[in-house]
Scaffold this motif. Structure first.
Motif, short mmCIF file in Angstrom:
data_model
loop_
_atom_site.label_atom_id
_atom_site.label_comp_id
_atom_site.label_asym_id
_atom_site.label_seq_id
_atom_site.Cartn_x
_atom_site.Cartn_y
_atom_site.Cartn_z
N LEU B 70 8.53 0.44 -4.26
CA LEU B 70 9.91 -0.04 -4.32
C LEU B 70 10.25 -1.06 -3.23
CD1 LEU B 70 11.64 3.40 -4.98
CD2 LEU B 70 10.99 1.65 -6.63
N TYR B 71 9.60 -0.97 -2.10
CA TYR B 71 10.03 -1.79 -0.96
C TYR B 71 8.94 -2.69 -0.40
CZ TYR B 71 14.03 1.33 -1.05
OH TYR B 71 15.13 2.03 -1.45
N SER B 72 8.14 -3.27 -1.29
CA SER B 72 6.98 -4.02 -0.79
C SER B 72 7.40 -5.16 0.15
CB SER B 72 6.16 -4.55 -1.96
OG SER B 72 6.93 -5.44 -2.72
N LYS B 73 8.44 -5.88 -0.19
CA LYS B 73 8.83 -7.02 0.64
C LYS B 73 9.24 -6.56 2.04
CE LYS B 73 10.93 -11.45 -0.39
NZ LYS B 73 10.06 -12.07 -1.39
N GLU B 74 10.02 -5.49 2.10
CA GLU B 74 10.47 -4.97 3.39
C GLU B 74 9.27 -4.47 4.19
OE1 GLU B 74 11.93 -4.44 0.54
OE2 GLU B 74 13.81 -5.52 0.93
N ILE B 75 8.40 -3.72 3.53
CA ILE B 75 7.25 -3.16 4.23
C ILE B 75 6.37 -4.28 4.79
CG2 ILE B 75 5.08 -1.89 3.92
CD1 ILE B 75 6.58 -0.14 1.86
N LYS B 76 6.13 -5.30 3.96
CA LYS B 76 5.19 -6.35 4.38
C LYS B 76 5.69 -7.14 5.58
CE LYS B 76 4.29 -8.11 0.14
NZ LYS B 76 3.61 -9.02 -0.80
N LYS B 77 7.00 -7.14 5.79
CA LYS B 77 7.53 -7.82 6.98
C LYS B 77 7.00 -7.20 8.27
CE LYS B 77 11.84 -9.29 4.93
NZ LYS B 77 13.18 -8.84 4.55
N PHE B 78 6.68 -5.91 8.20
CA PHE B 78 6.30 -5.19 9.42
C PHE B 78 4.80 -4.99 9.56
CE2 PHE B 78 10.62 -3.59 8.42
CZ PHE B 78 11.25 -4.11 9.54
N LEU B 79 4.04 -5.55 8.64
CA LEU B 79 2.59 -5.36 8.68
C LEU B 79 1.87 -6.62 9.14
CD1 LEU B 79 1.82 -3.54 5.29
CD2 LEU B 79 2.50 -2.54 7.47
N GLY B 80 0.81 -6.43 9.90
CA GLY B 80 -0.11 -7.51 10.20
C GLY B 80 -1.44 -7.11 9.60
N VAL B 81 -2.07 -8.01 8.88
CA VAL B 81 -3.29 -7.61 8.17
C VAL B 81 -4.45 -8.54 8.49
CG1 VAL B 81 -4.32 -7.15 5.93
CG2 VAL B 81 -1.90 -6.70 6.28
N VAL B 82 -5.56 -7.96 8.90
CA VAL B 82 -6.81 -8.70 9.01
C VAL B 82 -7.67 -8.27 7.84
CG1 VAL B 82 -8.91 -9.00 10.38
CG2 VAL B 82 -6.69 -8.91 11.50
N PRO B 83 -7.79 -9.11 6.80
CA PRO B 83 -8.51 -8.68 5.61
C PRO B 83 -10.02 -8.67 5.84
CG PRO B 83 -7.84 -10.96 5.37
CD PRO B 83 -7.30 -10.50 6.69
N GLN B 84 -10.71 -7.93 4.99
CA GLN B 84 -12.17 -7.86 5.12
C GLN B 84 -12.79 -9.24 4.92
OE1 GLN B 84 -13.89 -4.76 2.72
NE2 GLN B 84 -15.96 -5.28 3.29
N GLU B 85 -12.25 -9.98 3.93
CA GLU B 85 -12.78 -11.33 3.69
C GLU B 85 -11.84 -12.37 4.28
OE1 GLU B 85 -14.26 -12.67 -0.22
OE2 GLU B 85 -14.20 -10.55 -0.73
N ASN B 86 -12.40 -13.31 5.02
CA ASN B 86 -11.56 -14.36 5.62
C ASN B 86 -10.82 -15.13 4.54
OD1 ASN B 86 -12.38 -13.76 8.16
ND2 ASN B 86 -13.94 -15.36 8.27
N ASN B 87 -9.54 -15.40 4.79
CA ASN B 87 -8.81 -16.26 3.87
C ASN B 87 -7.89 -17.22 4.63
OD1 ASN B 87 -6.77 -14.54 4.62
ND2 ASN B 87 -6.76 -13.42 2.71
N LEU B 88 -8.47 -17.88 5.62
CA LEU B 88 -7.72 -18.91 6.34
C LEU B 88 -7.54 -20.10 5.42
CD1 LEU B 88 -9.69 -18.43 9.61
CD2 LEU B 88 -7.23 -18.07 9.39
N ASP B 89 -6.53 -20.91 5.72
CA ASP B 89 -6.22 -22.04 4.84
C ASP B 89 -7.09 -23.24 5.23
OD1 ASP B 89 -5.08 -24.07 3.34
OD2 ASP B 89 -3.11 -23.14 3.44
N PRO B 90 -8.08 -23.61 4.39
CA PRO B 90 -9.05 -24.64 4.78
C PRO B 90 -8.47 -26.05 4.83
CG PRO B 90 -9.42 -23.97 2.53
CD PRO B 90 -8.34 -23.08 3.04
N ASP B 91 -7.27 -26.22 4.34
CA ASP B 91 -6.67 -27.56 4.37
C ASP B 91 -6.00 -27.87 5.71
OD1 ASP B 91 -7.41 -28.44 1.82
OD2 ASP B 91 -5.80 -27.28 0.90
N PHE B 92 -6.02 -26.90 6.62
CA PHE B 92 -5.28 -27.09 7.87
C PHE B 92 -6.12 -26.76 9.10
CE2 PHE B 92 -1.95 -26.16 4.72
CZ PHE B 92 -1.18 -27.31 4.88
#
Ligand SMILES: Nc1ncnc2c1ncn2[C@@H]1O[C@H](COP(=O)(O)OP(=O)(O)OP(=O)(O)O)[C@@H](O)[C@H]1O
Ligand SMILES: [Mg+2]
Lengths: 261, 302
Positions: B70-92
């Motif tokens: 129900l509250y994914s947007k609110e929850i995600k504001k408070f999370l920091g995530v280091v994913p298993q696979e890198n997903n940095l933005d290669p255009d920057f």
């Protein structure tokens, strides 16, 4: 079926996705600003003036002037469609941009909406460049033809939403060649772009009117460019708006089916 | 201490495959909670459900007291995530990556600039600020992703194998940073295949396998309860095996060695020496790795 018509939840966060693509665009502005100028000039010279010399006039106007709004419409279609097929596919699958965004408060609806708005923006940008060229050649009435600029965003939105549907169902990037060759190329030829639809048999005319988005875009663009208004244009616009909305909703739901596992 | 993540009977199916099978756990505020388990155990799947990016199939899951459905947007504001696979933005570039990511959290530009400077320093990336992502080494990418996960000053930091493939220096640097974040009160959820890392960082951990939780506890306690203080390793031969069986000792055969779990390794070594023929022997402390291997077996996962 009804699950594909679920209304998306798109907040104003979608502009953050748009902004990311805009930033990339600005970074590579040299490529982005020169090519859009080059293409219409080549087409106009080859077809408008080269071929036009044989054709003479169409519907009472010089062929180049008839062709110009058709070329702008093709550019509107191609910029949006290619941006939201190959471009979006690369961002989604190879660059994992969506994965990174979805870990922030952005939701997938907003990410996809941002992509579609961006595709529409690419149409607007490229249509503007073409308009400058066409105006410089004196082929189009000015300043009324400037209405093409906001219209190109609406038309671009339609093709972006259509493109995202294909992006969502393509198993790999090469599969995107199918809609390009089976849909975009025929549409480019049979939408009243290079010759008036009135030269085709009536059933084909009705069929293209009912099914081909580009037909409606060309009709409206040409009316704006030549300053020739007719009541039918209203139908064209309604068609574009309804189909855009449907494709927008369907494209987001298809993307959800693909990406939310 | 208040609970920041609580899972009850949490289940995730991908089609017929049950990736997470009715697990129960809770993470308390300010602790470092570890999720361990062999490849395919369901760690990343669990994390993706906590992150609100993958919907659970059934069960209950609350993050910061809010239902993930129900509250994914609110929850995600408070999370920091280091994913298993890198997903940095290669255009920057490095700097642009952080600035653009902070926009996704609606952090104002001035605040973002200040945080980005601080985080570049914190992760020792200042010299790379204007470098494109593809020019970074694996370790630098990982450090940048950790910096990125800290942009929104998260209450919960989720690290999915943060140190995979890094050299010892970088690993130690990242451990230091994780410890200092913990001191600041950030709750940390960590998955790793380095048992040493889990033992060093985690206050509490679970070991998962085939979508289920096998054990839960503090790393030290788990080692003591499941193995004992030490391990006596002796070279395997049939005579010793008989001897051990007769003495009813707990042991495990690993290749050509036998691991005997004991709190008094030297006494045991002398006893064994008297009773049977011993060749190579060694005494070492029991570790989390022994617990892990004992619980999840030594067979390779496909
Ligand atoms: N998107 C997916 N679709 C189908 N099955 C999946 C998907 N993601 C994971 N799985 C399956 O779910 C199970 C758990 O995978 P998961 O990624 O959670 O494991 P893990 O514990 O993180 O492993 P690792 O240590 O290798 O990262 C595996 O059997 C995996 O094949
Ligand atoms: Mg994993």
């Amino acid at each position: 079926m009804s699950s594909y018509l679920k209304l998306p939840k798109v907040g104003n966060w979608a502009w953050k996705v748009w902004m990311r693509n805009w930033d990339v665009f600005i970074k590579t502005y040299k490529v982005n600003f020169i090519l859009p100028f080059l293409e219409p000039i080549l087409y106009l010279i080859a077809l408008g003036f080269g071929l036009g010399g044989f054709v003479g006039s169409v519907e009472g106007i010089p062929y180049a002037a008839f062709l110009a709004p058709g070329l702008i419409s093709i550019s509107v279609m191609n910029s949006a469609f290619f941006e939201c097929t190959y471009g979006s596919y690369v961002r989604m699958y190879y660059q994992k941009i969506f994965d990174a965004m979805i870990a922030t408060p952005l939701n997938l609806d907003e990410i996809i909406a941002g992509e579609i708005f961006w595709g529409a923006t690419k149409s607007l940008i490229n249509a503007t460049f073409m308009l400058i060229v066409v105006i410089a050649f004196g082929l189009i009435s000015f300043p009324i033809s400037l209405i093409i600029i906001p219209f190109s965003f609406i038309a671009g939105f339609l093709f972006s939403a259509l493109a995202i549907c294909f992006t969502a169902i393509s198993p790999n990037i090469n599969a995107l060649n199918y809609p390009v060759f089976l849909l975009i190329t025929p549409m480019l030829l049979f939408s009243g772009t290079f010759f008036p639809l009135s030269t085709l048999p009536l059933p084909i005319r009705y069929a293209s009117f009912a099914t081909l988005p580009l037909v409606h875009v060309v009709e409206i663009s040409r009316a704006i460019a030549l300053g020739r208004w007719s009541d039918l244009l209203f139908l064209n616009l309604i068609w574009i708006i309804i189909v855009s909305f449907l494709l927008f909703v369907i494209s987001i739901n298809l993307m959800k089916r693909r990406l939310i596992v | 201490m208040s609970v920041v993540v609580s899972a009850e009977n949490l289940t995730k199916k991908y089609g017929d495959l049950v990736a997470v099978n009715g697990i129960n756990f809770s993470v308390k505020q300010g602790e470092c909670f570890g999720l361990l388990g062999p490849n395919g155990a369901g760690k990343t799947t669990t994390i993706k459900m906590i992150q609100c990016v993958s919907p659970k199939t059934s069960g209950k899951l609350e993050v910061l007291g809010m239902d993930v459905d129900l509250y994914s947007k609110e929850i995600k504001k408070f999370l920091g995530v280091v994913p298993q696979e890198n997903n940095l933005d290669p255009d920057f570039t490095v700097y642009e990556n952080l600035m653009i990511y902070s926009r996704y959290f609606s952090i104002s530009k001035n605040k973002a600039k200040e945080r980005v400077e601080r985080l570049l320093k914190f992760m020792q990336l200042e010299e790379k600020r204007d470098v494109m992502i593809e020019r970074l080494s694996g370790g630098m990418k990982r450090r940048l992703i950790i910096a990125r996960a800290l942009l929104n000053e998260p209450k919960i930091l989720i690290l999915d194998e943060p140190t995979v493939g890094l050299d010892p220096q970088t690993r130690h640097l990242i451990w230091d940073k994780i410890k200092s974040l913990k001191k600041e009160g950030v709750t940390i959820i960590l998955t790793t295949h380095y048992m040493e890392e889990a033992a060093k960082l985690c206050d509490r951990l679970v070991i998962m396998d085939y979508g289920r939780i096998l054990v839960e506890g503090k790393p030290d306690n788990l080692v003591k309860e499941r193995i004992g203080n030490s391990i006596l390793e002796v070279e395997a031969n049939s005579e010793i095996l008989l001897c051990l069986q007769r003495m009813r000792l707990e042991f495990e055969v690993v290749g050509d060695m036998i691991h005997i779990f004991t709190d008094r390794p030297y006494d045991l070594m002398f006893t064994l020496m008297n009773q049977c023929r011993l060749n190579r022997t060694a005494v070492r402390s029991a570790t989390l790795e022994d617990v892990f291997l004992r619980l999840t077996g030594r067979v390779l996962r496909e």
